[in-house]
Motif scaffolding. Structure first.
Motif, PDB file in Angstrom:
ATOM      1  N   LEU A  57       1.097  -1.474  -0.138  1.00 41.13           N
ATOM      2  CA  LEU A  57       0.036   0.036  -0.165  1.00 41.13           C
ATOM      3  C   LEU A  57       0.746   1.240  -0.208  1.00 41.13           C
ATOM      4  N   VAL A  58       1.984   0.780   0.924  1.00 39.61           N
ATOM      5  CA  VAL A  58       2.828   2.276   0.751  1.00 39.61           C
ATOM      6  C   VAL A  58       4.602   1.924   0.260  1.00 39.61           C
ATOM      7  N   GLY A  59       5.073   3.293  -0.802  1.00 39.46           N
ATOM      8  CA  GLY A  59       5.949   2.999  -1.026  1.00 39.46           C
ATOM      9  C   GLY A  59       6.979   4.415  -0.661  1.00 39.46           C
ATOM     10  N   ASN A  60       7.732   4.061  -1.298  1.00 39.20           N
ATOM     11  CA  ASN A  60       9.162   5.207  -1.467  1.00 39.20           C
ATOM     12  C   ASN A  60       9.279   5.825  -0.523  1.00 39.20           C
ATOM     13  N   VAL A  61       9.452   5.721   1.018  1.00 37.18           N
ATOM     14  CA  VAL A  61       9.371   6.702   2.092  1.00 37.18           C
ATOM     15  C   VAL A  61      11.046   7.278   1.856  1.00 37.18           C
ATOM     16  N   LYS A  62      10.739   8.534   2.282  1.00 34.90           N
ATOM     17  CA  LYS A  62      12.041   8.929   2.075  1.00 34.90           C
ATOM     18  C   LYS A  62      11.934  10.406   3.504  1.00 34.90           C
ATOM     19  N   LEU A  63      13.243  11.175   4.105  1.00 30.35           N
ATOM     20  CA  LEU A  63      12.840  11.678   4.924  1.00 30.35           C
ATOM     21  C   LEU A  63      13.918  12.410   4.731  1.00 30.35           C
ATOM     22  N   LYS A  64      12.960  14.094   4.785  1.00 38.06           N
ATOM     23  CA  LYS A  64      12.661  15.314   3.505  1.00 38.06           C
ATOM     24  C   LYS A  64      13.609  16.360   3.770  1.00 38.06           C
ATOM     25  N   GLY A  65      14.132  16.748   5.329  1.00 38.41           N
ATOM     26  CA  GLY A  65      14.912  17.796   6.161  1.00 38.41           C
ATOM     27  C   GLY A  65      13.692  18.430   7.073  1.00 38.41           C
ATOM     28  N   SER A  66      13.485  19.427   7.600  1.00 36.17           N
ATOM     29  CA  SER A  66      12.717  19.173   9.007  1.00 36.17           C
ATOM     30  C   SER A  66      12.072  20.723   8.065  1.00 36.17           C
ATOM     31  N   LEU A  67      11.104  21.250   8.447  1.00 39.11           N
ATOM     32  CA  LEU A  67       9.491  22.198   8.165  1.00 39.11           C
ATOM     33  C   LEU A  67      10.334  23.487   8.760  1.00 39.11           C
ATOM     34  N   GLY A  68      10.856  24.092   8.479  1.00 46.78           N
ATOM     35  CA  GLY A  68      10.577  25.724   9.437  1.00 46.78           C
ATOM     36  C   GLY A  68      11.523  25.339  10.666  1.00 46.78           C
ATOM     37  N   CYS A  69      11.105  25.709  11.846  1.00 48.04           N
ATOM     38  CA  CYS A  69      12.022  25.404  12.906  1.00 48.04           C
ATOM     39  C   CYS A  69      11.592  23.560  13.381  1.00 48.04           C
ATOM     40  N   SER A  70      11.138  23.043  13.143  1.00 46.71           N
ATOM     41  CA  SER A  70      10.758  22.175  13.300  1.00 46.71           C
ATOM     42  C   SER A  70      12.061  21.140  13.304  1.00 46.71           C
ATOM     43  N   ASN A  71      12.166  20.360  14.762  1.00 49.52           N
ATOM     44  CA  ASN A  71      13.411  19.615  14.766  1.00 49.52           C
ATOM     45  C   ASN A  71      12.914  17.861  15.046  1.00 49.52           C
ATOM     46  N   HIS A  72      11.313  17.722  13.753  1.00 52.37           N
ATOM     47  CA  HIS A  72      10.961  16.707  13.162  1.00 52.37           C
ATOM     48  C   HIS A  72      11.579  16.390  11.921  1.00 52.37           C
ATOM     49  N   GLU A  73      11.826  15.788  11.499  1.00 58.81           N
ATOM     50  CA  GLU A  73      11.984  15.255   9.753  1.00 58.81           C
ATOM     51  C   GLU A  73      10.640  15.354   9.065  1.00 58.81           C
ATOM     52  N   MET A  74      10.661  16.139   7.903  1.00 63.11           N
ATOM     53  CA  MET A  74       9.468  15.458   7.256  1.00 63.11           C
ATOM     54  C   MET A  74       9.757  14.195   6.509  1.00 63.11           C
ATOM     55  N   VAL A  75       8.016  13.260   6.865  1.00 59.88           N
ATOM     56  CA  VAL A  75       8.285  11.814   5.987  1.00 59.88           C
ATOM     57  C   VAL A  75       8.069  12.388   5.105  1.00 59.88           C
ATOM     58  N   GLU A  76       8.047  11.871   3.441  1.00 64.23           N
ATOM     59  CA  GLU A  76       7.324  11.878   2.193  1.00 64.23           C
ATOM     60  C   GLU A  76       6.554  10.474   2.152  1.00 64.23           C
TER      61      GLU A  76
END
Length: 188
Positions: A57-76
């Protein structure tokens, strides 16, 4: 998907250090969910999870850096689901078009006394079953199930569905404290 905040879970071996995290893992297992993110999303810990119930069901999971001043990585990730619904490949016996006269005739022609004579229970059953399935194949056509009826067993007709609804209503009422247990049991 989201920030589940269980930094002590080791996803490679499916273990956890704290009781709450172990309960979370049990919940995931009990609901047949899969965690597909493999990279840490915050300071070396995997907090942001992508859970699904089907491996494809889900594929191509990648981290895309943080958004703004968040300390979490964005997950695409991509949802690998076709836009069209797949057609059901389930088939069922179509008793409405069955030729029961021929079915009765085919099974009536077999001299069962001689066919089963000298055989044990298992061997007799296998012989009877083989003859029955051959007659079924000749006399009862199959059809492909479709729509909402594809999820419903062939024997589930409108009358039975109505009876199930009559049973569910008092049950819901009993769960909400609006119907007495005795009234619910009487309905059942």
């Amino acid at each position: 998907m989201g920030d589940f905040n269980h930094p002590d879970i080791f996803w490679r071996d499916n273990t956890a250090g704290h009781k709450q995290s172990r309960r979370f893992l049990e919940c995931i297992d009990d609901n047949f969910l899969l965690q597909v993110n493999e990279e840490p999303t915050r300071r070396g810990a995997m907090l942001d999870l992508v859970l699904n119930n089907k491996e494809e069901l889900v594929g191509n999971v990648k981290l895309k850096g943080s958004l703004g001043c968040s300390n979490h990585e964005m997950v695409e990730f991509k949802i690998l689901r076709a836009a069209r619904r797949a057609h059901s490949k389930l088939t069922t016996l179509d008793f409405r078009r069955a030729d029961f006269g021929l079915f009765r005739d085919l099974l009536g022609r077999i001299p069962w006394d001689k066919a089963l004579e000298g055989r044990g229970a298992q061997e007799s059953w296998m012989g009877f079953k083989g003859q029955l399935l051959q007659a079924q194949e000749r006399c009862i056509p199959t059809k492909r199930k479709s729509g909402k009826n594809a999820r419903r067993p062939a024997w589930m007709n409108k009358e039975l569905l109505d009876k199930f609804k009559c049973k569910k209503e008092p049950y819901r009422g009993w769960k909400q404290g609006q119907v007495a247990w005795e009234e619910y049991r009487e309905t059942v």
